[in-house]
Structures are given as C-alpha cells and as structure tokens.
Design an enzyme around this catalytic site. Structure first.
Site, short mmCIF file in Angstrom:
data_model
loop_
_atom_site.label_atom_id
_atom_site.label_comp_id
_atom_site.label_asym_id
_atom_site.label_seq_id
_atom_site.Cartn_x
_atom_site.Cartn_y
_atom_site.Cartn_z
N ASP A 1 10.85 -15.91 2.43
CA ASP A 1 12.29 -15.71 2.22
C ASP A 1 13.16 -16.13 3.40
OD1 ASP A 1 11.52 -14.61 -0.19
OD2 ASP A 1 11.54 -12.55 0.56
N CYS B 1 0.83 -1.22 0.00
CA CYS B 1 0.00 0.00 0.00
C CYS B 1 0.85 1.27 0.00
CB CYS B 1 -0.91 -0.03 1.23
SG CYS B 1 -1.83 1.48 1.50
N GLY C 1 9.56 -4.92 5.76
CA GLY C 1 8.98 -3.64 5.34
C GLY C 1 7.66 -3.37 6.05
N GLY D 1 13.59 -15.45 -2.87
CA GLY D 1 14.31 -15.16 -1.62
C GLY D 1 14.76 -13.72 -1.51
N ARG D 2 14.49 -12.96 -2.56
CA ARG D 2 14.88 -11.54 -2.59
C ARG D 2 16.38 -11.39 -2.30
NH1 ARG D 2 10.90 -7.28 -2.47
NH2 ARG D 2 9.33 -8.73 -1.77
N ARG E 1 20.87 -34.08 -18.75
CA ARG E 1 20.95 -32.62 -18.94
C ARG E 1 21.40 -31.89 -17.69
NH1 ARG E 1 15.28 -31.68 -22.20
NH2 ARG E 1 16.21 -31.56 -24.27
N GLU F 1 17.41 -15.71 -6.63
CA GLU F 1 17.10 -14.59 -7.54
C GLU F 1 17.97 -13.37 -7.26
OE1 GLU F 1 13.03 -13.30 -7.04
OE2 GLU F 1 13.24 -13.15 -4.87
O1 F6P Z 1 9.22 -11.59 -0.33
C1 F6P Z 1 8.57 -12.66 -0.95
C2 F6P Z 1 8.82 -12.67 -2.41
O2 F6P Z 1 8.16 -13.79 -2.98
C3 F6P Z 1 10.30 -12.67 -2.82
O3 F6P Z 1 10.89 -13.94 -2.71
C4 F6P Z 1 10.23 -12.14 -4.23
O4 F6P Z 1 11.40 -11.46 -4.57
C5 F6P Z 1 9.06 -11.18 -4.17
O5 F6P Z 1 8.30 -11.51 -3.02
C6 F6P Z 1 8.17 -11.22 -5.36
O6 F6P Z 1 7.25 -10.22 -5.21
P1 F6P Z 1 5.94 -10.04 -6.13
O7 F6P Z 1 4.89 -10.91 -5.55
O8 F6P Z 1 5.62 -8.60 -6.01
O9 F6P Z 1 6.30 -10.49 -7.50
#
Ligand code: F6P
Length: 367
Positions: free
Chosen positions: A152, A75, A106, A195-196, A187, A251
């Site tokens: 995460d 939000c 956050g 996991g941000r 393969r 990621e």
């Molecule tokens: O924080 C949870 C998460 O799934 C992260 O692992 C990922 O980077 C992000 O949220 C993805 O966010 P959104 O749902 O906005 O694509």
C-alpha cells in the site's frame, strides 16, 4: 552470541522473502544466530516447529520469490496479553532476544507493544513459576526493529514500503492490457486498485499509465457536482480523439462526505451521461502476489542489512526503530512516531480534513 528472530506479518508483500534472506544472512555474517518465526505472530504463540534456526543455505533463491515463504497470519491470539505472554515464553526458551518484524503499521504497532510490555511479561513468567529468575536473567530486554512490508505504501516516515513498486508494476501491466482491449472497442474501463486507506498505488498507476481520472481516499473530488466535472474531462479527451477511457479508483476512495466512490457508481455515470460502453475490472490479489521487481529486491536487501545493524546497536533505552528510505538513503526512524503519523492521516480523513491528510502524506503539499 546474539540470537535474532525474523518474521513477516499482516498481508504478504513482494520483497518480504528478500528481506528475510538479508536478515538471516547478515545475522550469520555478524556471527549471530538467525531464527525464522513462521506464520507471523501465530508462530510466537504456538512456538515449537514454528520457531526455526536458519542456516545460510535455507534462504537460497529467496531474493526473487513472491509472497512470504515463512508464512504470515493476522493473529488474534497475539492481540491478547495471554498470547503475548506465551510468545515471550517461547522466545526465551529459544534464546531469542531480538526480533525483526516485517509488516504493515498494525503488525509493527503489535511489535512495539510487545517490547514495551516485555519486562512485565518476563516478571509474570517468574511470578507464576513458569520460568525461573536464572532462566530469564539474560532476557530482561527485547529488541524490536521494524521493516515496512506492504504493497500500500501507506507508512509515514518512509518514501517506499517493501512491495509497493512491485504492485505498481503489476497494476501498470494490467492497465496496459486493459488499454488494448479498451482501445479496440472504444470502451471505458473502471479499474479498482488496492491500497486500503492510501491512494499511492492509484495515483502512481494513473500517472504511469496516462489514465483519464483517478480517485483516492486522501483527496476526494472537489466541488458540488464533481460527477459533471469528471464527465467534462472524459468527454474532452474523447473529443481530442482518444478511443479509450481509463478511470483508476482506489479501493478506499471516498467523496467529501466520506461516502465510498464505488466502481459501479462510476460505471453508471460513464454509461448514462457519456453513453460509453463501460466495464469494471477489480485487479484484486494479482496486485499482491508474484515476483518482486528489482527495486523491491534492492530495498528489502539494503533494509534487511540495516535492520540487523540496528539490532546490534540498540540498547534498552533506544526506542524501537523502523528502517525507512528517505531521498534514496536507508535510514532509521522511531517506529512509534512513524505509526502515529500514519494513524493521523486516517484520523484527518475521518474528520474530513483532507488538506491535513494531504499535508501529512506530503509536507510539500502545504507549500
Ligand atoms: O494491506 C495490503 C492489502 O492488500 C490492502 O491493499 C487490501 O485492502 C488488503 O490488504 C486485503 O487484505 P486481505 O488479504 O485480507 O484480503
């Protein structure tokens, strides 16, 4: 009679419904009234139907449901003081003076800011004649308790966040499936996981599936030519008779210069240097949705119960707690310290101080 609101915020995580269920039912069991704030902070800002009194039966069956049934949102309005002021008005109108927020760092930082601003928000409501002294008198203090809901597992001060183990399960199942097709064709697969800025999912998935290599944000590969080092390991495994190669990449994975290590970059290495037929799989939001595993149901339930106890124990002087789990015990930790520590990891990574990042994630790493 205390009125306790519960909300979910930020990205959904399996087990959030179990947490809401536990908070609602424990609140009622303690003789208080339970309220759900729908759509995260958006529900505070909008008020009306988005703040709903909850009965015992309203959360029936929620233990095993994925996602969050009371909705969530990222939000923007709540990031402005104006949005928080409207949120305060809606809470007071509903008679709510305690909030249990289930979300990531956050969302929990936003909650603590709301609490610290609360006296001045209430004063502003009086000064602008939106509400009277009498109306706000019982609501001079807002209680906040945090529950960490995130796949995460990136919050410091707690061993596990609600949702992380369900996500890990999902990843393991996916990698197992990938494994059988990889084996059939001999393969290599590069599997990108979420996991941000945290490598927990990647590392634990690699351990749990016996992956050949893993990349994380906190511990970038060492050495000038890590690409060759990786190839040596992969080739060694092949020489030992392995017919599949699995590389798990978080990621947020980076190299020591903070450059992202992308799945396609790794694929090119496997193809060009090792001659492996290679595919990339990004698991995406399949890692986040779906049924919570037993551990997350249990964690969310025990922590939801503790959150209500923490609300009932708290005074205007106690700092907002976050409910954690440490060495298998449900604990209360100061919310802002946990958030600060979490941010220090990101700062250490930004400063290329990877040793510090690892020590912050795991103090035993220093030994
Ligand atoms: O924080 C949870 C998460 O799934 C992260 O692992 C990922 O980077 C992000 O949220 C993805 O966010 P959104 O749902 O906005 O694509």
């Amino acid at each position: 009679k205390k009125r306790i609101g519960v909300m979910t915020s930020g990205g959904d995580a399996p087990g959030m419904n179990a947490a809401v269920r536990a908070v609602v039912r424990m609140t009622i069991a303690r003789g208080c009234d339970a309220y759900a704030i729908y759509e995260g902070y958006e529900g505070l800002v909008q008020g009306g139907d988005l703040i709903k009194k909850m009965a015992w039966s309203d959360v029936r069956g929620w233990l095993s449901e994925g996602g969050t049934l009371i909705g969530t949102a990222r939000c923007m309005a709540f990031k402005e003081r104006k949005g928080r002021l409207t949120g305060a008005k809606h809470l007071i109108e509903a008679g709510i003076d305690a909030l249990v927020v289930c979300g990531g760092d956050g969302s929990l930082t936003g909650a603590d800011l709301f609490r610290s601003e609360w006296p001045s928000l209430v004063q502003e409501l009086i000064d602008t004649e939106v509400m009277t002294e009498e109306q706000v008198a019982p609501y001079r203090h807002l209680n906040i308790v945090g529950l960490v809901g995130s796949i995460d597992n990136d919050m410091s001060s707690t061993d596990a966040t609600i949702g992380a183990f369900s996500s890990l399960h999902r990843i393991c199942e996916a990698v197992d499936s990938i494994g059988s097709t990889a084996l059939s064709h001999s393969r290599a697969f590069i599997v990108e996981v979420m996991g941000r800025h945290c490598g927990w999912l990647a590392v634990m998935a690699a351990v749990s599936t016996g992956a050949d290599f893993v990349f994380t944000p906190e511990r970038p590969p060492e050495g000038e030519d890590w690409e060759s080092d990786m190839c040596k390991v992969l080739q060694k495994h092949r020489d030992m008779g392995k017919r599949k190669t699995i590389i798990i990449v978080a990621e947020g994975a980076i190299d020591r210069e903070l450059k992202p290590i992308t799945p396609n970059y790794l694929k090119d290495i496997c193809v060009n240097r090792l001659g492996l037929d290679t595919r990339v799989t990004t698991l995406g939001h399949t890692q986040r949705g779906g049924t919570p595993c037993a551990y997350d149901r249990m964690l969310a339930t025990l922590q939801g119960v503790e959150a209500v106890e923490a609300v009932l124990d708290s005074t205007p002087e106690t700092p907002s707690p976050v409910i954690a789990i440490n060495e298998n015990k449900i604990t209360r930790k100061p919310l802002m310290e946990a958030v600060k520590l979490t941010h220090s990891v990101a700062e250490a990574i930004g400063q290329k101080d990877f040793r510090k990042a690892m020590e912050l994630r795991d103090p035993e790493f220093a030994d």
